[in-house]
Motif scaffolding. Structure first.
Motif, PDB file in Angstrom:
ATOM      1  N   VAL A 127     -25.103  38.754 -43.150  1.00 18.06           N
ATOM      2  CA  VAL A 127     -23.728  38.772 -42.736  1.00 18.06           C
ATOM      3  C   VAL A 127     -23.315  37.589 -41.881  1.00 18.06           C
ATOM      4  O   VAL A 127     -22.284  36.763 -41.908  1.00 18.06           O
ATOM      5  N   ILE A 128     -24.354  37.385 -41.176  1.00 17.83           N
ATOM      6  CA  ILE A 128     -24.502  36.025 -40.162  1.00 17.83           C
ATOM      7  C   ILE A 128     -24.392  34.697 -41.144  1.00 17.83           C
ATOM      8  O   ILE A 128     -23.776  33.542 -41.044  1.00 17.83           O
ATOM      9  N   LYS A 129     -25.411  34.708 -42.129  1.00 11.58           N
ATOM     10  CA  LYS A 129     -25.574  33.597 -42.792  1.00 11.58           C
ATOM     11  C   LYS A 129     -24.442  33.476 -43.981  1.00 11.58           C
ATOM     12  O   LYS A 129     -23.794  32.208 -43.921  1.00 11.58           O
ATOM     13  N   VAL A 130     -23.686  34.406 -44.222  1.00 16.33           N
ATOM     14  CA  VAL A 130     -22.874  34.244 -45.237  1.00 16.33           C
ATOM     15  C   VAL A 130     -21.320  33.762 -44.417  1.00 16.33           C
ATOM     16  O   VAL A 130     -20.743  32.665 -44.847  1.00 16.33           O
ATOM     17  N   LEU A 131     -21.299  34.377 -43.219  1.00 19.39           N
ATOM     18  CA  LEU A 131     -20.152  33.882 -42.485  1.00 19.39           C
ATOM     19  C   LEU A 131     -20.318  32.436 -42.154  1.00 19.39           C
ATOM     20  O   LEU A 131     -19.293  31.684 -42.295  1.00 19.39           O
ATOM     21  N   HIS A 132     -21.533  32.183 -41.687  1.00 22.28           N
ATOM     22  CA  HIS A 132     -21.619  30.722 -41.227  1.00 22.28           C
ATOM     23  C   HIS A 132     -21.403  29.783 -42.475  1.00 22.28           C
ATOM     24  O   HIS A 132     -20.812  28.429 -42.237  1.00 22.28           O
ATOM     25  N   THR A 133     -21.751  30.099 -43.655  1.00 25.96           N
ATOM     26  CA  THR A 133     -21.440  29.496 -44.743  1.00 25.96           C
ATOM     27  C   THR A 133     -19.932  29.255 -45.116  1.00 25.96           C
ATOM     28  O   THR A 133     -19.557  28.115 -45.454  1.00 25.96           O
ATOM     29  N   ASP A 134     -19.290  30.208 -44.965  1.00 30.10           N
ATOM     30  CA  ASP A 134     -17.997  30.141 -45.212  1.00 30.10           C
ATOM     31  C   ASP A 134     -17.302  29.442 -44.075  1.00 30.10           C
ATOM     32  O   ASP A 134     -16.118  28.481 -44.606  1.00 30.10           O
ATOM     33  N   LEU A 135     -17.734  29.230 -43.092  1.00 26.35           N
ATOM     34  CA  LEU A 135     -17.133  28.608 -41.944  1.00 26.35           C
ATOM     35  C   LEU A 135     -17.262  27.166 -42.148  1.00 26.35           C
ATOM     36  O   LEU A 135     -16.422  26.249 -42.221  1.00 26.35           O
ATOM     37  N   MET A 136     -18.641  26.739 -42.531  1.00 24.86           N
ATOM     38  CA  MET A 136     -18.738  25.440 -43.029  1.00 24.86           C
ATOM     39  C   MET A 136     -18.048  24.935 -44.288  1.00 24.86           C
ATOM     40  O   MET A 136     -17.749  23.639 -44.421  1.00 24.86           O
TER      41      MET A 136
END
Length: 142
Positions: A127-136
């Motif tokens: 969930v952290i990796k996906v959110l970070h990707t979406d923010l980037m």
């Protein structure tokens, strides 16, 4: 004489670095999501900050002021903050930067809570990796 100039220069840099965080919390009160990446040969950190009103800002180095680089829709911003707030950063002990690292940080007025990762072999919740990707992906393409 050279020593005095060096000390004065360091104090000036520290003053401006601290001042930009204070002015950011005054200009965008409430919660903000900071995210980005850093490390590598230069050790440079690139920080992006998303405010609740959808302003995406960039800071490329220490001492540099934030500059607005994008405006995000209210619905998209609300969705990202909802997802971000479901992550309990207080109870996640993740401070494992590697040579190259990624980070997420919750900023609330003058307080902050940061997690970072990148070290080989360290497991990061999906969930952290996906959110970070979406923010980037909010970052405008050059």
């Amino acid at each position: 004489m050279v020593r005095n100039i060096t000390v004065y220069s360091l104090l000036t840099i520290m003053l401006f670095a601290c001042g930009s965080n204070r002015s950011l919390s005054k200009k965008f009160p409430g919660q903000r999501i900071a995210f980005g990446k850093g490390g590598g040969f230069t050790g440079q950190q690139i920080t992006y900050v998303l405010s609740t009103d959808g302003v995406l800002m960039l800071k490329e180095s220490i001492g540099q002021n934030f500059k607005a680089i994008n405006s995000i829709s209210a619905d998209r911003t609300r969705s990202l903050f909802d997802r971000f707030n479901k992550i309990d950063l207080k109870n996640i002990n993740l401070n494992e930067p590697g040579n190259n690292y990624f980070f997420l940080e919750k900023q609330q007025d003058s307080s902050q809570r940061r997690i970072s990762w990148g070290k080989q072999g360290v497991e990061v919740p999906e969930v952290i990796k996906v959110l970070h990707t979406d923010l980037m992906q909010l970052i405008p393409k050059q």
